[in-house]
Enzyme design. Structure first.
Site, PDB file in Angstrom:
ATOM      1  CG  HIS A  72       0.871   3.657   0.815  1.00  0.00           C
ATOM      2  ND1 HIS A  72       1.430   4.581  -0.009  1.00  0.00           N
ATOM      3  CD2 HIS A  72       1.897   3.131   1.515  1.00  0.00           C
ATOM      4  CE1 HIS A  72       2.745   4.626   0.174  1.00  0.00           C
ATOM      5  NE2 HIS A  72       3.050   3.742   1.091  1.00  0.00           N
ATOM      6  CB  SER A  90       4.163   9.436   8.105  1.00  0.00           C
ATOM      7  OG  SER A  90       3.246   9.739   9.144  1.00  0.00           O
ATOM      8  CB  SER A 149      -1.449  -3.419   5.507  1.00  0.00           C
ATOM      9  OG  SER A 149      -0.631  -2.768   6.438  1.00  0.00           O
ATOM     10  CG  ASN A 181       0.815   3.045   9.220  1.00  0.00           C
ATOM     11  OD1 ASN A 181       0.721   2.841  10.432  1.00  0.00           O
ATOM     12  ND2 ASN A 181       0.513   4.207   8.679  1.00  0.00           N
ATOM     13  CG  ASP A 185       6.915   5.834   5.698  1.00  0.00           C
ATOM     14  OD1 ASP A 185       7.537   5.386   4.713  1.00  0.00           O
ATOM     15  OD2 ASP A 185       5.718   5.576   5.924  1.00  0.00           O
TER      16      ASP A 185
END
Ligand code: 13P
Length: 288
Positions: free
Chosen positions: A177, A49, A210, A231, A84
């Site tokens: 996320h 990122s 995740s 991540n 990213d």
């Protein structure tokens, strides 16, 4: 040598498995992820990122670190270095710095602006042999403390961006996320089916990889998701193993405070998690 992600993703799409994008945060992450993927013989995308790149002293330093570590470890599996959620300026800077793949996230712009900027960056990336991911609609997640149920991308907008020749497309199908809330509705396979049909089978990217139950990840992969981004999962693994090391007082035994020892438990946990995910979730073990 670091490679574009286009070939590995196309092979995964044809073979109904996924290439993982593991986000990197520092040297330990780079070494551990590469070790895990080399041991499972898996292709891999190292995601960075803009915030993580800043933490690692800039895009050029990220390229230098990843290239040097990759060569020093004698890595033989295909590795792409990918921006990213890049901004327009960040995407150009990464192309310049030597990334082999970029993501331009124009999803927060009005669609026409996202389209125009995506078009320009796709042409630029392809003229230099780099792969590119673009995003349609929001992915959802926690912003200012508000947890979303996960957004859904519009299949018609997905088709328009896919037709520009983007290599792989991030499109919301209810994914989020970070940690998933207890009342999360799950992935929308109806939306995934519509997006895959409208884009003529463009490889799709599942962000927020995740904490999604494995059967949902596997089903999404079987329906056209060819890249899954992870991540938070590796951060949680690293933190838990490091906490256990300290709570057991190991940092106080001998030279247990030496960073090479202090960070080893967490680094080993990342290797183990990467190997397990490559084998159990993504089906990419042995595909390098
Ligand atoms: P997680 O942190 O939820 O795994 O999401 C990673 C991601 O999608 C990066 O783009």
């Amino acid at each position: 040598m670091l490679v574009s992600a286009a070939e590995m993703i196309n092979k995964a799409h044809e073979g109904h498995y996924a290439v993982p994008q593991y986000n990197i945060n520092n040297m330990e992450w780079i070494v551990s992820i590469l070790k895990g993927c080399e041991e499972t013989k898996s292709p891999v995308i190292l995601g960075v990122s803009e915030g993580a790149a800043k933490y690692m002293q800039g895009f050029k330093n990220v390229v230098a670190m990843v290239t040097q570590i990759h060569d020093n470890m004698g890595i033989t599996v295909p590795v792409a270095l990918h921006l990213d959620h890049g901004s327009y300026e960040g995407a150009k800077a990464c192309i310049e710095a030597g990334f082999t793949s970029i993501m331009f996230d124009g999803s927060h712009f009005p669609f026409e602006e996202n389209l125009a900027k995506s078009k320009e960056l796709i042409e630029l990336a392809h003229s230099l042999g780099k792969s590119i991911e673009c995003e349609v609609g929001g992915i959802g997640g926690e912003e200012d403390g508000v947890v979303s149920a996960g957004e859904l991308a519009d299949p018609a907008e997905c088709a328009t961006i896919a037709n520009l020749g983007v290599d792989f497309l991030a499109a919301g199908i209810g994914n989020i996320h970070g940690k998933y809330p207890a009342n999360w509705a799950g992935l929308s396979f109806d939306q995934l089916e519509k997006i895959q049909a409208s884009t003529n089978g463009k490889p799709l990217v599942l962000h927020g990889g995740s904490g999604i139950p494995s059967e949902q990840v596997k089903k999404a992969i079987s329906m056209g998701v060819s890249k899954v981004n992870v991540n938070t999962e590796l951060q949680l693994e690293f933190a838990a193993a490091t906490r256990a090391y300290v709570e057991a007082g190991k940092d106080q035994q001998g030279k247990g405070y030496d960073p090479r020892k202090l960070l080893k438990a967490g680094s080993d946990a990342i290797v183990a998690k990467v190997k397990a995910m490559n084998t159990d979730f993504f089906g990419c073990a042995g595909k390098a």
